[in-house]
Design a protein around this motif. Structure first.
Motif, PDB file in Angstrom:
ATOM      1  N   PRO A 415     -29.595  19.770  45.122  1.00 29.49           N
ATOM      2  CA  PRO A 415     -28.545  19.559  44.130  1.00 29.49           C
ATOM      3  C   PRO A 415     -27.137  19.382  44.726  1.00 29.49           C
ATOM      4  O   PRO A 415     -26.299  18.712  44.139  1.00 29.49           O
ATOM      5  N   CYS A 416     -26.846  19.968  45.898  1.00 30.02           N
ATOM      6  CA  CYS A 416     -25.476  19.823  46.419  1.00 30.02           C
ATOM      7  C   CYS A 416     -25.261  18.451  47.032  1.00 30.02           C
ATOM      8  O   CYS A 416     -24.137  18.073  47.349  1.00 30.02           O
ATOM      9  N   GLN A 417     -26.347  17.700  47.208  1.00 32.66           N
ATOM     10  CA  GLN A 417     -26.265  16.305  47.642  1.00 32.66           C
ATOM     11  C   GLN A 417     -25.474  16.132  48.934  1.00 32.66           C
ATOM     12  O   GLN A 417     -24.667  15.227  49.075  1.00 32.66           O
ATOM     13  N   ARG A 419     -23.194  17.977  50.332  1.00 35.60           N
ATOM     14  CA  ARG A 419     -21.825  18.477  50.490  1.00 35.60           C
ATOM     15  C   ARG A 419     -21.738  19.610  51.513  1.00 35.60           C
ATOM     16  O   ARG A 419     -20.743  19.750  52.205  1.00 35.60           O
ATOM     17  N   LEU A 420     -22.799  20.433  51.570  1.00 41.44           N
ATOM     18  CA  LEU A 420     -22.756  21.595  52.453  1.00 41.44           C
ATOM     19  C   LEU A 420     -23.491  21.366  53.775  1.00 41.44           C
ATOM     20  O   LEU A 420     -23.546  22.254  54.603  1.00 41.44           O
TER      21      LEU A 420
END
Lengths: 473, 98, 370
Positions: A415-417, A419-420
């Motif tokens: 879900p964070c695609q 980013r992290l």
């Protein structure tokens, strides 16, 4: 005015993000008579720096500092400007034709704009140390967010680790409010003080210098600071219990309930990249930055980027860039209205002034390699729980870049695609393959840049009775 | 981990966490209220069941996912509390529509 | 420098990689040239359906042959390719659609094919418990299933290389020409020459065919897909619809893939696509109606892969009608993934022996000759 859903299908200017850049851009755009929609994901304006500026329980000026309260002036300005302000709105799609997919109040809709100004800001650079997924390990920015918006301060044994200008601001704020900090682990590389020296002259004239020094002094007088930290690991059974660190090859352990990590911020690129905006690797800031012209315009016609999403430069530069991007929109769409607004030369001069000394900070606070490129079973992708070794194994059997790695290990597909994990994956693969990050590239990002429910996408009701009506009708 | 600042004068808001009443404050996000509650609010990931708490609190990490009023996978750090809100801590994969 | 090979294959999709691998098994030493990387476009990002169900009769023999390869794919490439075989189900949404299914099965049986079976409402519910109660039945092809497309294409690429294929990724094949008996192609500063040239260039295959004087009516399309977050297992077979555009599949890890052929806008020269969210909204609505259980599932990502669609929706397979030593293998028109493993075997057979036992007459390039 603040609304619950967009009042029109089409706007002259859509500004995404109500932080310093977005507020400045929307305000100037609307003041010039352009129909302007300001979209923001949070419940109130301010972005990260001025988070909860209209609603914070910390009303005493002293606690958060004058720079924080400067945000309320800009909020008032935008509220008076005639811009339509939509809070709690997630922009999940932006395409090169300037159509936006917006999710607000549980439903989705599309709007068009003639110009889009992305002011989606920054996020904290990934800090992939062993144990960083344990409950009790958070970003320092997270602590700052709950501090500003809910007045929460650390209460148990707290360790703060990392570096950077915001790092000292946050620790100072926590301490002023009676929060607990037991130990500060400073990861600034000693060598960087030398590397940054050639840029020091410019920094002496930076507005940040005196404030920064005062803050560091304030913190050091109250908390034990260990400098030159070269290794950090969090551990515990199901939650954080201790932090182990290394200085000059000697290891030490501190008990901890909360570990706050921070090693600078990087542009939040997801929405811009998904719209096709060209980015390049910044060798100093060690992150992807969009390729921009002097009007903050991107490679996609009609899309501009202002604020830290355009490259990290801080709050004052964000405001200046927001105005430049808006001014450019005014000149393109309604040139006769431009006379009222400050000239482009004035705005550019203002930007140059506040950008002064940035290189010094960039070089001084360039995070050490071992905190950017992890090893062994340290988790890289938090969503799909993929380790550094998993990624090296995939490289060994032929994965050449982040996009192939998705097929091998599902990195970046949660879900964070990305980013992290995105920056870590790029740098890790570049390091393993002896290539530059630019050659390795980044995830191909796609809408929805934030997950949306099927019902929302279908713009159909969620409850049972309304559902029956649709199915039968 | 966290305590509330003494000078917080905001109105209390009652929410329910796995059925237990929790006093939040007006303007809290669900995640902030959970962190301030002192309860064990660790979720379990859908991939391995590993325990997690919110990490970024700004909408990017998705470690704050909770079920709110029956709707799963909401970002708790972006949703403000409302009186009577039912919050469930997620354990593993979500039932669809939950 | 000019380098000699036994065959030059243009295109590192599932088709090019499979043909390379199968040529190696016949002691050929091919070179495979891919302008991006293997599986960059449609082969790596398609829905992964491994489907004999609902195919045009001209493709059925090839599809059945490919199924045999799929069932032994682990032995062939040393990788499971994520292949599972829980069947594919075509759902009829009403009696009229079910009647068409009935006629389809009768027609196939008459032609000697038995892979598609008619199912009633009860059997449909048994196979797909979550489907809306109003659906009266459909078709099932029980050997069908799904695989991970990127994993599959990379596994074929890896095995082809392992068996002796020279794989050149990130270089474009240019200046394609024939000197006497030999094809010559420039790529990344080298020139490759070989008696055999295979055009497996997917969306770019039409351009190559045209440049060699053998035009095929083909357009570039980009079917869209979207995928949800992980949810508990609730469906095993792949589901497709008779009437509306939908394909639906839950992976082992819990994610649900939603496709069905709604198209994005392709930008072939940059290799990029722009999604059409209004069409994806239609897909979402179809799922919403057919699988009530999915209504609050979250869509995590959507994408599209660029590929070629021919005027008659059938691929171009086999020797050129114009040039000796040229073979076409492109234009798979949104349904080429399952065919990849078998088509590579057939192509290798054609190249090595001049013949194949698998009927491909309806698929040859001659059908477009004017």
């Amino acid at each position: 005015m603040t609304s619950n859903r967009p009042m029109r299908d089409e706007y002259d200017v859509a500004v995404i993000g109500a932080g310093p850049a977005g507020l400045a851009a929307a305000s100037l755009s609307a003041q010039s008579g352009l129909s302007t929609l300001l979209l923001d994901e949070n419940q109130g304006p301010g972005g990260q720096v001025w988070r909860a500026v209209t609603s914070t329980p910390l009303k005493q000026t002293r606690l958060l500092g004058d720079d924080y309260w400067a945000g309320s002036k800009l909020v008032e300005e935008v509220r008076a400007s005639g811009a339509e302000i939509l809070q709690g709105a997630t922009v999940w799609s932006l395409d090169p034709h300037l159509e936006l997919g917006i999710s607000v109040g549980g439903g989705s809709q599309f709007i068009r704009a003639r110009r889009v100004i992305l002011a989606t800001g920054a996020l904290e650079r990934p800090f992939p140390i062993p144990g960083w997924t344990l409950p009790g390990v958070m970003t320092a920015g997270a602590a700052q967010t709950v501090l500003k918006s809910s007045g929460l301060v650390p209460s148990g044994k707290t360790v703060v680790a990392g570096q950077g200008p915001l790092f000292w601001l946050l620790t100072a704020q926590i301490l002023r409010m009676g929060g607990q900090i037991d130990l500060i682990l400073d990861t600034t590389q000693r060598l960087n003080y030398l590397r940054a020296l050639p840029h020091a002259a410019a920094f002496l004239r930076s507005p940040y210098l005196l404030k920064g020094l005062a803050m560091m002094r304030e913190v050091r007088s109250k908390v034990r600071v260990v400098s030159g930290v070269t290794k950090i690991a969090a551990s515990g059974d199901g939650r954080l219990e201790r932090v182990t660190y290394e200085v000059r090859g000697r290891s030490a352990t501190a008990p901890a309930d909360l570990l706050l990590l921070h090693q600078g911020v990087v542009p939040n690129v997801n929405l811009a990249m998904s719209a096709g905006v060209k980015h390049q690797w910044d060798e100093i800031q060690l992150c992807w930055v969009p390729v921009l012209d002097s009007n903050c315009g991107t490679s996609v016609d009609g899309i501009a980027i202002a604020g830290d999403g355009a490259g990290i430069a801080g709050v004052l530069a964000a405001v200046a860039r927001g105005r430049i991007a808006a001014r450019a929109a005014v000149e393109a769409l309604k040139p006769e209205a431009g006379a009222k607004a400050p000239s482009m030369d004035t705005l550019r001069a203002a930007l140059a002034k506040v950008e002064r000394g940035r290189r010094f900070l960039d070089v001084l606070f360039q995070p050490p390699k071992q905190f950017r490129i992890p090893e062994g079973d340290t988790v890289v992708c938090r969503c799909e729980e993929v380790t550094a070794q998993d990624i090296l194994d995939s490289v060994a059997i032929g994965a050449t870049g982040p996009n192939q790695l998705k097929a091998y290990r599902r990195t970046g597909m949660g879900p964070c695609q990305g980013r992290l994990c995105g920056l870590t994956v790029t740098e890790l693969m570049a390091d393993a393959r002896g290539k530059t990050p630019e050659e390795i590239g980044y995830y191909r990002l796609r809408a929805p840049v934030k997950p949306i429910t099927l019902s929302e996408l279908a713009s159909l009701p969620k409850d049972e009775s309304a559902t029956k009506a649709v199915v039968r009708g | 981990m966290f305590k509330r600042f003494d000078g917080d004068a905001r109105q209390p808001v009652e929410i329910f966490v796995d059925g237990r009443p929790v006093m939040a404050r007006e303007g809290d996000t669900v995640s902030a209220a959970l962190l301030a509650s002192g309860l064990d609010v660790r979720r379990q990931t859908a991939v391995s069941g590993a325990p997690r708490l919110p990490y970024c609190m700004m909408g990017v990490c998705f470690d704050c996912l909770v079920t709110i009023d029956g709707m799963g996978n909401r970002q708790g750090c972006l949703v403000p509390v409302r009186p009577g809100m039912q919050v469930e801590i997620q354990k593993g994969k979500r039932e669809i529509g939950r | 420098m000019t380098l000699r090979a036994d065959a030059i294959i243009i295109g590192g999709g599932i088709h090019g990689c499979s043909t390379a691998l199968h040529l190696c098994l016949r002691d050929f030493r091919p070179v495979l040239i891919e302008k991006d990387y293997a599986g960059r476009h449609a082969s790596g990002v398609n829905a992964g359906g491994v489907r004999q169900l609902a195919r045009h009769v001209a493709e059925i023999p090839l599809s059945i042959r490919s199924m045999d390869v799929w069932e032994n794919v682990q032995d062939l490439v040393g990788d499971s390719c994520g292949f599972d075989s829980h069947g594919q189900v075509l759902v009829a949404e009403d009696e009229a659609e079910l009647e068409i299914c009935r006629a389809r099965v009768a027609d196939l049986n008459m032609r000697g094919f038995s892979h598609e079976e008619l199912i009633d409402a009860k059997e449909l519910r048994k196979l797909v418990p979550a489907v809306a109660e109003t659906c009266p039945g459909g078709l099932v092809s029980r050997r069908d299933g799904a695989a991970n497309p990127a994993q599959t294409t990379t596994a074929f690429r890896r095995q082809a290389e392992h068996l002796g294929t020279v794989v050149r990724e990130g270089v474009e094949a240019t200046n394609i020409r024939k000197d006497g008996r030999l094809w010559r192609v420039d790529a990344g500063g080298e020139t490759y020459e070989a008696p055999v040239l295979v055009n497996a260039a997917g969306a770019w295959g039409g351009r190559i065919a045209a440049s060699l004087g053998e035009p095929v009516p083909v357009e570039t399309v980009a079917p869209m897909l979207m995928i949800t977050s992980r949810v508990p297992a609730f469906i095993r077979p792949v589901v497709i619809l008779r009437g509306r555009k939908l394909s639906f599949k839950q992976f082992e890890n819990g994610t649900v893939l939603i496709g069905g052929g709604h198209l994005a806008t392709p930008y072939q020269d940059s290799g990029e696509t722009v999604l059409d969210w209004r069409k994806l909204q239609e897909s979402a609505r179809t799922v919403w109606e057919l699988f009530p259980i999915m209504r609050n599932a979250t869509v995590v990502r959507a994408w599209a892969g660029i590929e070629a669609r021919t005027a008659d929706d059938l691929p171009v397979i086999g020797p050129s009608a114009r040039h000796e030593g040229l073979f076409h293998q492109f234009g798979f028109s949104l349904h080429g993934f399952q065919l990849g493993p078998g088509t590579g075997a057939v192509m290798a057979e054609l190249i090595a022996t001049g013949n194949t036992n698998t009927p491909i007459d309806g698929l040859r390039v001659e059908r477009f000759a004017t």
